[in-house]
Motif scaffolding. Structure first.
Motif, mmCIF file in Angstrom:
data_model
loop_
_atom_site.group_PDB
_atom_site.id
_atom_site.type_symbol
_atom_site.label_atom_id
_atom_site.label_comp_id
_atom_site.label_asym_id
_atom_site.label_seq_id
_atom_site.Cartn_x
_atom_site.Cartn_y
_atom_site.Cartn_z
ATOM 1 N N ALA A 76 29.259 -20.062 -21.410
ATOM 2 C CA ALA A 76 28.240 -20.807 -20.671
ATOM 3 C C ALA A 76 28.503 -20.762 -19.174
ATOM 4 C CB ALA A 76 28.205 -22.253 -21.156
ATOM 5 N N GLU A 79 27.728 -17.274 -17.815
ATOM 6 C CA GLU A 79 26.286 -17.047 -17.761
ATOM 7 C C GLU A 79 25.657 -17.784 -16.585
ATOM 8 O OE1 GLU A 79 24.935 -18.283 -21.598
ATOM 9 O OE2 GLU A 79 24.844 -16.230 -22.343
ATOM 10 N N ASP A 80 26.082 -19.044 -16.391
ATOM 11 C CA ASP A 80 25.527 -19.826 -15.293
ATOM 12 C C ASP A 80 25.932 -19.261 -13.940
ATOM 13 O OD1 ASP A 80 24.405 -21.464 -17.166
ATOM 14 O OD2 ASP A 80 25.978 -22.979 -17.075
ATOM 15 N N PRO A 160 11.424 -23.784 -23.101
ATOM 16 C CA PRO A 160 12.332 -24.543 -22.234
ATOM 17 C C PRO A 160 11.611 -25.246 -21.086
ATOM 18 C CG PRO A 160 13.249 -22.392 -22.740
ATOM 19 C CD PRO A 160 11.839 -22.388 -23.248
ATOM 20 N N TRP A 164 11.796 -29.235 -20.159
ATOM 21 C CA TRP A 164 12.127 -29.833 -18.859
ATOM 22 C C TRP A 164 11.030 -30.801 -18.425
ATOM 23 C CZ3 TRP A 164 16.743 -29.984 -16.986
ATOM 24 C CH2 TRP A 164 17.641 -28.922 -17.159
ATOM 25 N N ASN A 169 16.582 -32.019 -21.609
ATOM 26 C CA ASN A 169 17.542 -31.189 -20.887
ATOM 27 C C ASN A 169 17.974 -30.030 -21.788
ATOM 28 O OD1 ASN A 169 19.734 -30.021 -19.563
ATOM 29 N ND2 ASN A 169 20.492 -31.969 -18.781
ATOM 30 N N ASP A 171 19.685 -27.411 -21.209
ATOM 31 C CA ASP A 171 21.088 -27.020 -21.037
ATOM 32 C C ASP A 171 22.007 -27.898 -21.867
ATOM 33 O OD1 ASP A 171 20.381 -25.014 -19.304
ATOM 34 O OD2 ASP A 171 20.716 -26.197 -17.498
ATOM 35 N N ARG A 172 21.713 -29.191 -21.891
ATOM 36 C CA ARG A 172 22.519 -30.101 -22.713
ATOM 37 C C ARG A 172 22.366 -29.771 -24.193
ATOM 38 N NH1 ARG A 172 20.556 -36.031 -22.391
ATOM 39 N NH2 ARG A 172 18.853 -35.032 -23.552
ATOM 40 N N ARG A 174 21.674 -26.884 -25.435
ATOM 41 C CA ARG A 174 22.399 -25.641 -25.701
ATOM 42 C C ARG A 174 23.887 -25.932 -25.883
ATOM 43 N NH1 ARG A 174 22.649 -21.047 -21.175
ATOM 44 N NH2 ARG A 174 23.909 -22.684 -20.233
ATOM 45 N N ARG A 175 24.418 -26.839 -25.070
ATOM 46 C CA ARG A 175 25.841 -27.200 -25.220
ATOM 47 C C ARG A 175 26.093 -27.885 -26.558
ATOM 48 N NH1 ARG A 175 25.311 -28.166 -19.589
ATOM 49 N NH2 ARG A 175 24.783 -30.356 -19.928
#
Length: 271
Positions: A76, A79-80, A160, A164, A169, A171-172, A174-175
């Motif tokens: 992650a 990638e970011d 996505p 938003w 979120n 990204d959250r 995905r985590r």
């Protein structure tokens, strides 16, 4: 017939079904998001976690889960940070690098060479009752975690930008998926091994996809296919004396092939 109901077979069946009905909760998102290579990278890193667990005298689940989480966070972060590599190339480097380092580390452990095949392909017939308890406890955690975020994960997967704008979120989410995947890898390492974990993630979900008209139906069908594959693989292993972990995967592949045939037949009937 009595051999099928021996104590070790009952433990194996409970462990196999526990993993098989848990994997689809993540497998459907792996298929939808095309994350199969990410699952491979996390699973391959598990062998390094096994080596560290043995070196530090920790439970295997702890070491595998820790390394899997680290792998997910590293991917992650890279990638970011836009490393300049494509995601598939990045995952390929990390996946095979972690596997190679894990194999080297295991080779230095006394007696580990004899157990290497079990770590790679699983040893479901050797699970203990404590292993079964850990697997089902982890299964409940994963089901509750993904189930509680089901709608948010679906929205983030489909669109996505919509997620938003809806105050979610992605990204959250995905985590959450990556951390749950790390936990699943830790649970599955003894059942199917590092090299076959992704198969349980992808194949039941892929088999269920052409037969399902909603995300929930796909999840339910994938869970049923996974459970059937686990039990069918154990019976096949018992009947023909084949390795149990690969037998489970072989049955799931047969289910996938059958689902494609059924889906094709149904599409012809609708014409």
């Amino acid at each position: 017939m009595s051999g099928l109901f021996a104590d070790f077979m009952i433990r194996a069946a409970l462990a196999g079904v526990g993993v098989a009905v848990t994997a689809p909760w993540l497998g459907v998102f792996v298929v939808w998001r095309r994350m199969a290579y990410f699952g491979d990278a996390t699973a391959h890193a598990a062998l390094l976690g096994v080596a560290l667990s043995l070196m530090l005298h920790l439970p295997v689940y702890v070491g595998v889960a820790g390394i899997a989480v680290i792998m997910a966070l590293v991917v992650a972060a890279l990638e970011d940070g836009r490393s300049g590599l494509g995601t598939d190339s990045l995952l390929g480097v990390l996946s095979h690098g972690a596997l190679a380092i894990g194999l080297i580390a295991v080779s230095f452990l006394p007696g580990a060479r004899l157990n290497l095949e079990a770590f790679l392909f699983g040893d479901i017939l050797a699970v203990s009752w404590s292993d079964v308890a850990v697997i089902w406890a982890g299964a409940i955690v994963i089901a509750v975690l993904v189930g509680s975020r089901w709608q948010a994960l679906l929205t983030a997967t489909v669109n996505p930008d919509l997620a938003w704008s809806s105050g979610l979120n992605p990204d959250r989410d995905r985590r959450i998926l990556t951390l749950a995947l790390a936990l699943l890898v830790a649970l599955a390492i003894k059942v199917v091994g590092a090299l076959l974990i992704t198969a349980l993630l992808v194949i039941p979900a892929a088999a269920a996809r052409p037969l399902s008209r909603s995300p929930e139906a796909m999840l339910g069908a994938a869970i049923a296919i996974g459970a059937f594959s686990a039990l069918g693989g154990l019976v096949l292993s018992y009947r023909i004396d084949s390795p149990a972990g690969p037998s489970v995967v072989a049955v799931s592949v047969a289910c996938f092939a059958l689902s494609r045939v059924v889906a094709g037949f149904l599409s012809i009937r609708r014409v």
